[in-house]
Design a protein around this motif. Structure first.
Motif, PDB file in Angstrom:
ATOM      1  N   THR A  62       0.814  -1.218   0.000  1.00 21.60           N
ATOM      2  CA  THR A  62       0.000   0.000   0.000  1.00 21.60           C
ATOM      3  C   THR A  62       0.842   1.261   0.000  1.00 21.60           C
ATOM      4  O   THR A  62       0.596   2.192  -0.773  1.00 21.60           O
ATOM      5  CB  THR A  62      -0.947  -0.019   1.218  1.00 21.60           C
ATOM      6  N   GLY A  63       1.836   1.332   0.888  1.00 23.87           N
ATOM      7  CA  GLY A  63       2.674   2.526   0.949  1.00 23.87           C
ATOM      8  C   GLY A  63       3.432   2.770  -0.336  1.00 23.87           C
ATOM      9  O   GLY A  63       3.625   3.915  -0.758  1.00 23.87           O
ATOM     10  N   MET A  64       3.868   1.681  -0.993  1.00 26.21           N
ATOM     11  CA  MET A  64       4.563   1.826  -2.270  1.00 26.21           C
ATOM     12  C   MET A  64       3.623   2.416  -3.323  1.00 26.21           C
ATOM     13  O   MET A  64       4.032   3.261  -4.132  1.00 26.21           O
ATOM     14  CB  MET A  64       5.086   0.467  -2.733  1.00 26.21           C
ATOM     15  N   TRP A  66       1.150   4.466  -2.790  1.00 26.75           N
ATOM     16  CA  TRP A  66       1.051   5.900  -2.519  1.00 26.75           C
ATOM     17  C   TRP A  66       2.284   6.634  -3.036  1.00 26.75           C
ATOM     18  O   TRP A  66       2.186   7.754  -3.533  1.00 26.75           O
ATOM     19  CB  TRP A  66       0.927   6.145  -1.020  1.00 26.75           C
ATOM     20  N   GLY A  67       3.434   5.985  -2.914  1.00 25.41           N
ATOM     21  CA  GLY A  67       4.684   6.611  -3.321  1.00 25.41           C
ATOM     22  C   GLY A  67       4.828   6.784  -4.817  1.00 25.41           C
ATOM     23  O   GLY A  67       5.729   7.495  -5.278  1.00 25.41           O
ATOM     24  N   PHE A  68       3.976   6.136  -5.615  1.00 25.53           N
ATOM     25  CA  PHE A  68       4.049   6.276  -7.073  1.00 25.53           C
ATOM     26  C   PHE A  68       3.499   7.604  -7.576  1.00 25.53           C
ATOM     27  O   PHE A  68       3.685   7.953  -8.743  1.00 25.53           O
ATOM     28  CB  PHE A  68       3.278   5.131  -7.759  1.00 25.53           C
ATOM     29  N   LEU A  69       2.795   8.341  -6.722  1.00 20.92           N
ATOM     30  CA  LEU A  69       2.260   9.629  -7.159  1.00 20.92           C
ATOM     31  C   LEU A  69       3.394  10.572  -7.544  1.00 20.92           C
ATOM     32  O   LEU A  69       4.413  10.646  -6.847  1.00 20.92           O
ATOM     33  CB  LEU A  69       1.426  10.270  -6.047  1.00 20.92           C
ATOM     34  N   PRO A  70       3.243  11.304  -8.637  1.00 29.07           N
ATOM     35  CA  PRO A  70       4.289  12.255  -9.027  1.00 29.07           C
ATOM     36  C   PRO A  70       4.345  13.438  -8.058  1.00 29.07           C
ATOM     37  O   PRO A  70       3.412  13.637  -7.269  1.00 29.07           O
ATOM     38  CB  PRO A  70       3.843  12.706 -10.427  1.00 29.07           C
ATOM     39  N   PRO A  71       5.420  14.223  -8.102  1.00 23.34           N
ATOM     40  CA  PRO A  71       5.503  15.391  -7.224  1.00 23.34           C
ATOM     41  C   PRO A  71       4.329  16.341  -7.460  1.00 23.34           C
ATOM     42  O   PRO A  71       3.800  16.418  -8.578  1.00 23.34           O
ATOM     43  CB  PRO A  71       6.833  16.039  -7.620  1.00 23.34           C
ATOM     44  N   PRO A  72       3.895  17.070  -6.437  1.00 19.12           N
ATOM     45  CA  PRO A  72       2.783  18.018  -6.598  1.00 19.12           C
ATOM     46  C   PRO A  72       3.068  19.034  -7.692  1.00 19.12           C
ATOM     47  O   PRO A  72       4.200  19.517  -7.837  1.00 19.12           O
ATOM     48  CB  PRO A  72       2.696  18.688  -5.227  1.00 19.12           C
ATOM     49  N   ASP A  73       2.030  19.338  -8.492  1.00 20.71           N
ATOM     50  CA  ASP A  73       2.186  20.318  -9.564  1.00 20.71           C
ATOM     51  C   ASP A  73       1.202  21.466  -9.424  1.00 20.71           C
ATOM     52  O   ASP A  73       1.002  22.247 -10.359  1.00 20.71           O
ATOM     53  CB  ASP A  73       2.002  19.634 -10.930  1.00 20.71           C
TER      54      ASP A  73
END
Length: 446
Positions: A62-64, A66-73
């Motif tokens: 699960t945490g991985m 979530w970590g796939f989201l790109p940096p905020p734009d």
């Protein structure tokens, strides 16, 4: 003996357990208060370290995810909770939302804070109107108490939650079909990539998680990473809901650490119904290869079940005794998959249709020896060629049941009909053989 472990189910027997007051009395929202004082990146890191894996079937960390989201734009990003529980035999998320919806809502707030989401969606199966209404009431209670809305608990974090009722389609349990449905389109799977983490709901970065996955997050934040990781097995950590149904004395939800065995769960559930013995069972719903009594001591974790030739899936343990015709059971499941195929790809649309026809022919006693090989050939042409996992899942009970109970299929042939049907030919006597366990390895999964 592995002990049952009430975590998500710890308040189910409380008076009016679904209310916010009952949830707070049991320590609810303490995980949220802890989380709001942390850096969001530290929450993601904690969930990764806990070993929590997706509880919707695939078991992806699960945490991985979530970590796939790109940096905020500067644009929006979304959390979508997959509450479209539809797999035959699966009945864990609906009881959870009915008995303790605040577990899920607290998890939604923590997850949204961790990933930078300000509008989350809970996509509920439309037929369960009572659950939909209870979730709506629970969300309103959370708004009234300041757990949702503007400046949550004085943290400066804002979050709105929308509860959306689908129209009742199994395919919408596939995450991209769910997203299309949520956008008002026909529910059909999308081509990937791009994956939802990059272009999901409204083409924005999106996390899609199962109800139980999200509901497990508050406990991790409240009790700590080590507490969660101490349960289960080395690679399948934590607790989970195991749904026992079918020919069992006390069917229901049994919450325990991953790695418990069916033998242990049956001991808790009073065993197979009196006077009967176990014939076959599903470890993760009808789209997972079948197991037999030889697998009673297989640890119910992702690795052990996979090594034994099946999938842990949704931990929907359907129990069938010796009175059940395996051909009839598989035929009914196949009817379901043929009906629920969205029709987007040819292997699934046509393959499940023909599987249904051939199985019905065999069950009626009108099949021939070559029809059994035809079923396997059809499965070969579906497996790995369908657009999504529906086609693959539809082949699992067919191929595994033939490998384990081919003699039972053969007993239906030559005009004899189903040997379990009292109206079948009295001239034919059928004695079941022992299932062929070694052949399970390599059976296609979901």
């Amino acid at each position: 003996m592995t002990e049952l472990l009430p975590v998500l189910t710890d308040t189910w027997d409380a008076e009016r357990s679904w209310t916010l007051g009952a949830y707070e009395a049991a320590g609810g929202y303490e995980g949220l208060r802890t989380s709001l004082g942390m850096d969001p990146a530290d929450i993601v890191a904690a969930v990764k370290a806990s070993g929590l894996r997706g509880r919707g079937g695939a078991g992806f960390p699960t945490g991985m995810k979530w970590g796939f989201l790109p940096p905020p734009d500067g644009g929006p990003r979304y959390l979508v909770v997959n509450a479209d529980e539809s797999e035959p035999g699966t009945c864990k998320d609906i009881p959870l939302m009915l008995a303790s919806p605040q577990h899920l809502i607290e998890g939604v707030v923590i997850t949204s804070y961790a990933i930078g989401c300000h509008h989350a969606f809970i996509y509920v199966r439309g037929e369960v109107v009572h659950v939909y209404r209870r979730l709506l009431a629970a969300v309103q209670e959370a708004y009234d108490a300041g757990y949702l809305g503007k400046d949550i608990q004085g943290s400066g974090f804002d979050l709105d939650v929308t509860v959306h009722a689908g129209a009742g389609a199994y395919i919408c349990g596939e995450e991209t079909a769910l997203l299309d449905s949520l956008e008002g389109k026909r529910g059909q799977p999308r081509l990937k990539p791009p994956f939802p983490a990059v272009a999901g709901l409204y083409a924005r970065p999106t996390v899609v998680n199962n109800v139980e996955s999200i509901a497990s997050v508050p406990g991790i934040m409240k009790h700590g990473v080590d507490w969660f990781a101490s349960m289960g097995t080395e690679k399948s950590q934590g607790h989970g809901l195991f749904s026992l149904s079918g020919h069992v004395t006390r069917p229901g939800q049994y919450e325990a650490p991953l790695g418990i065995t069916l033998r242990e769960l049956l001991d808790q559930a009073g065993g197979v119904r009196a006077g009967h013995e176990l014939k076959f069972w599903t470890p993760g719903g009808s789209s997972t290869p079948l197991f037999t009594a030889d697998h009673l001591d297989t640890p119910l974790d992702y690795e052990s079940v996979g090594a034994a030739g099946s999938m842990l899936g949704t931990r929907a343990l359907q129990i069938f005794d010796e009175t059940t015709c395996v051909v009839r059971a598989v035929s009914r499941w196949t009817d379901f998959y043929a009906h629920e195929s969205c029709g987007k790809c040819t292997p699934c649309r046509e393959g499940t249709y023909w599987l249904k026809q051939v199985l019905r022919r065999i069950e009626a006693g009108q099949g021939e020896e070559r029809d059994i090989d035809l079923l396997l050939d059809l499965c070969d042409n579906i497996l790995g060629r369908a657009f999504c996992a529906l086609g693959d899942g539809a082949t699992s009970p067919v191929t595994s049941s033939i490998q384990l109970f081919r003699d039972e299929y053969e007993a239906h042939l030559g005009g004899r009909g189903c040997p379990f049907d009292p109206s079948a030919s009295a001239l034919f006597a059928y004695t079941p053989k022992q299932p062929r366990t070694p052949a399970l390895a390599g059976v296609g999964g979901h």
